[in-house]
Design an enzyme around this catalytic site. Structure first.
Site, short mmCIF file in Angstrom:
data_model
loop_
_atom_site.label_atom_id
_atom_site.label_comp_id
_atom_site.label_asym_id
_atom_site.label_seq_id
_atom_site.Cartn_x
_atom_site.Cartn_y
_atom_site.Cartn_z
N HIS A 1 96.34 3.27 54.68
CA HIS A 1 95.77 3.67 55.97
C HIS A 1 94.69 2.68 56.41
CE1 HIS A 1 94.32 6.74 58.94
NE2 HIS A 1 93.18 6.10 58.76
N GLU A 2 93.72 2.41 55.54
CA GLU A 2 92.63 1.51 55.90
C GLU A 2 93.11 0.07 56.06
OE1 GLU A 2 89.92 2.75 56.91
OE2 GLU A 2 90.21 4.78 56.13
N HIS B 1 94.20 -0.38 59.59
CA HIS B 1 93.06 -0.70 60.45
C HIS B 1 92.68 -2.18 60.30
CE1 HIS B 1 91.94 3.20 62.03
NE2 HIS B 1 91.79 3.74 60.83
N GLU C 1 93.88 4.25 65.43
CA GLU C 1 94.46 5.19 64.46
C GLU C 1 95.98 5.14 64.48
OE1 GLU C 1 92.94 6.52 62.13
OE2 GLU C 1 90.86 6.38 62.77
#
Length: 496
Positions: A262-263, A266, A292
C-alpha cells in the site's frame, strides 16, 4: 513581469525548503525521536511552520501572486496552475491568526506521540484532551474558511478532495452499502475457513522480504527509504527522497506485506512526478482520493491477485517456511477471505468501505456538534456493531487504532473509499490496453508502473482528479466499476 516571476520563484524555493525541513522533522518524530525529546521537536515544528506561514501571508508575496494572477495570460501552464493553487492557500491561511496557527502546528506534532503512548497503554483518557483541542481548532479554522459550502464538514472535505461534498458522499456511500451488504450477507452464510497465515515469522526476516516486495513492484530505493512506525505512512521531500513506513507483527506476517505494498503505491506515485514540476508547488500527488487510488490499486487489485503471487510464491516460501504446507490457491483464498474485523488497515476489500463509513459518520457528527469527543469510544463501538457486527474490547483496537485524527487529518477518511472506486475504474481501462494477468505472472510490473506514470503520476497537481479520471477512463467517477469488480471477484471466490 520578469521581476515578479523571479521574486515568486525565490519565495517558492524558500517555502519548499521549509516544507522539506518540516517533513524531515516529522519523519524523525514518528520513527526515531526518543519519548522525552518529542516536545522539543514539536516546538521546532511549530516555529518552522510559522516561518512558512509568514512567507505565504506576507504582503510582498500576496501582492506578487495577485500581480501574476492578473497577468496570467503571460504565464505558462505550470505557472498558471501554481498561482491558482497559491491564491486559494493564501486566502485560507491569512484568515488564521498567527498565534493559533503556531499553537495548532505544535499541538498536532505533540499529539501523534501522545496517541502512540495512549494506544500502547489502552488509555483513551490520556489522548482525549489533545484530540478535543484538535477538533476544536479544526472547527474554528473551518468557520474561518467557510464560503458557499452547505456545512462545515464540506469545508474539510474540500481540503482533501476538491469539490467533494457530504451530499455527494452520502449518495456514494448509500450506493456502496446497498450493494456491499447483501453480498456480504451471502458470503457470511458460507462455511468459514481456518486461518492458516497467522504464524510467527521473525521480524528481521519480514524486513528483508518486505523490502524485496516493495522493490519488486517498482519502488526505487536509490530514491527512497523504508522504516517502521506505529501507523504506516508515506511522505516526499521531493521525487528523489520519498519515504514510507510499515508495521511488523510477529505472528501476522501478511499484515506488513499489504501495508508495505500500500505505502509503496503511494511512494511510486511520488517518485514518478514529472521533472518539469520539481521546484514548484505542484510536485506532489494530487488529491488524496487519487493518491489513495494508487495505494489501493497496488495493495488490492495487484497485491491480492492470484497472478501476482504465481510469480512470487516460490520466493515467499523460501522466506516463510510455514507456507510450504499451504497451496497457492489456499493462500489466494485466505488473503481474500471476507470477515468483519476490528482493524481497518487489515480489513478485506469488501468490508473496508464499511470501516470508512464509521469514521465518516463520526467526523460529521463531531463537526456538527452532535457527537462529543468525551463519548467517542462508546459511539465508535456502537457504529462498529451496527456496520460490521463486531465491537472492540479495547479502545486501542477501537477509536485509537488510526493516527489520522491525532495528525489533524479530519475529512481525510472518505478519500480511502473514493480511492478504491477510482482504482477499479482505472483498472477497467488498463485491462483494455495491457495484458495485466501476463504482466503479473512474469513479474514485468514496470509496464504497469510506466502506464500509471504516463497516465497519472507525471502530472502531480498540474491536473485535477476530475481531469485525470476523465482523461484516463473517458468519464468522471463511476462507482459502478468498483461494485462490479467486487461482485465478480468475490462471486468467483465464494461461488455465489
Amino acid at each position: 513581469m520578469e521581476e515578479k516571476l523571479l521574486l515568486f520563484r525565490e519565495k517558492i524555493k524558500e517555502k519548499k525548503i521549509i516544507e522539506g525541513a518540516l517533513e524531515v522533522l516529522q519523519w524523525d518524530l514518528e520513527t526515531n525521536t526518543p519519548k522525552k525529546g518529542m516536545d522539543y521537536i514539536a516546538e521546532i515544528i511549530g516555529n518552522l511552520s510559522m516561518k512558512e506561514y509568514e512567507i505565504t501571508t506576507s504582503k510582498e508575496f500576496q501582492e506578487c501572486v495577485e500581480f501574476l494572477k492578473e497577468n496570467s495570460e503571460k504565464l505558462n501552464e505550470i505557472e498558471r496552475k501554481e498561482i491558482e493553487e497559491l491564491s486559494e492557500t493564501i486566502e485560507k491561511m491569512k484568515k488564521i491568526p498567527p498565534k493559533e496557527y503556531q499553537e495548532y502546528s505544535e499541538l498536532v506534532a505533540k499529539t501523534q506521540g501522545v496517541w502512540e503512548e495512549a494506544k500502547s497503554e489502552n488509555n483513551y483518557g490520556k489522548y482525549k484532551e489533545n484530540l478535543e483541542k484538535i477538533f476544536d481548532y479544526t472547527i474554528k479554522f473551518a468557520n474561518y474558511h467557510k464560503k458557499d459550502e452547505k456545512n462545515l464538514y464540506d469545508v474539510l472535505l474540500n481540503d482533501y478532495e476538491k469539490g467533494m461534498t457530504t451530499e455527494k458522499l452520502d449518495e456514494f456511500f448509500t450506493l456502496l452499502k446497498s450493494e456491499i451488504v447483501p453480498l456480504l450477507e451471502k458470503i457470511q452464510e458460507k462455511e468459514r475457513k481456518n486461518k492458516k497465515l497467522l504464524e510467527k515469522v521473525d521480524v528481521n526476516k519480514q524486513r528483508e522480504f518486505n523490502r524485496f516486495i516493495s522493490k519488486y513492484i517498482g519502488f526505487d530505493f536509490e530514491r527512497g527509504v523504508m522504516a517502521e512506525s506505529e501507523h504506516p505512512f508515506t511522505m516526499n521531500i521531493n521525487k528523489n527522497d520519498v519515504r514510507f513506513t510499515t508495521k511488523y507483527i510477529e505472528d501476522n506476517p501478511i499484515s506488513a506485506i499489504f501495508s508495505t505494498i500500500h505505502e509503496s503505491g503511494h511512494g511510486i506515485y511520488e517518485q514518478q512526478i514529472g521533472d518539469e514540476l520539481q521546484g514548484t508547488i505542484l510536485a506532489s500527488g494530487g488529491s488524496m482520493g487519487i493518491h489513495e487510488s494508487q495505494s489501493r490499486f497496488y495493495e488490492n487489485i495487484i497485491g491480492r491477485d492470484i497472478h501476482f503471487w504465481k510469480g512470487l510464491y516460490k520466493r515467499m516460501r523460501e522466506e516463510y517456511s510455514f507456507l510450504e504446507r499451504i497451496s497457492l490457491e489456499e493462500f489466494y483464498e485466505e488473503i481474500n477471505s471476507v470477515e468483519s474485523s476490528l482493524i481497518r488497515v487489515d480489513a478485506d476489500e469488501l468490508t473496508y468501505s464499511l470501516h470508512i463509513m464509521v469514521r465518516y459518520e463520526i467526523e460529521k457528527g463531531i463537526i456538527s456538534g452532535e457527537i462529543n469527543v468525551e463519548n467517542l469510544p462508546q459511539i465508535w463501538n456502537e457504529k462498529m456493531k451496527e456496520y460490521l457486527g463486531v465491537a472492540p474490547e479495547t479502545d486501542s483496537d477501537g477509536v485509537m487504532q488510526d493516527v489520522h485524527w491525532a495528525a489533524g487529518l479530519i475529512g481525510y477518511f472518505p478519500s480511502y473509499a473514493l480511492g478504491s472506486a477510482y482504482s477499479a475504474q482505472i483498472y477497467n481501462t488498463m485491462k483494455k490496453e495491457l495484458n495485466v494477468d501476463e504482466i503479473l505472472e512474469t513479474g514485468e510490473l514496470y509496464k504497469i508502473r510506466e502506464w500509471l506514470g504516463e497516465k497519472i503520476h507525471r502530472f502531480g497537481k498540474l491536473k485535477s482528479t476530475v481531469e485525470i479520471i476523465k482523461d484516463v477512463t473517458g468519464e468522471e467517477l463511476n462507482p459502478r466499476y468498483y461494485i462490479e469488480y467486487l461482485k465478480e471477484k468475490y462471486g468467483k471466490i465464494y461461488n455465489i
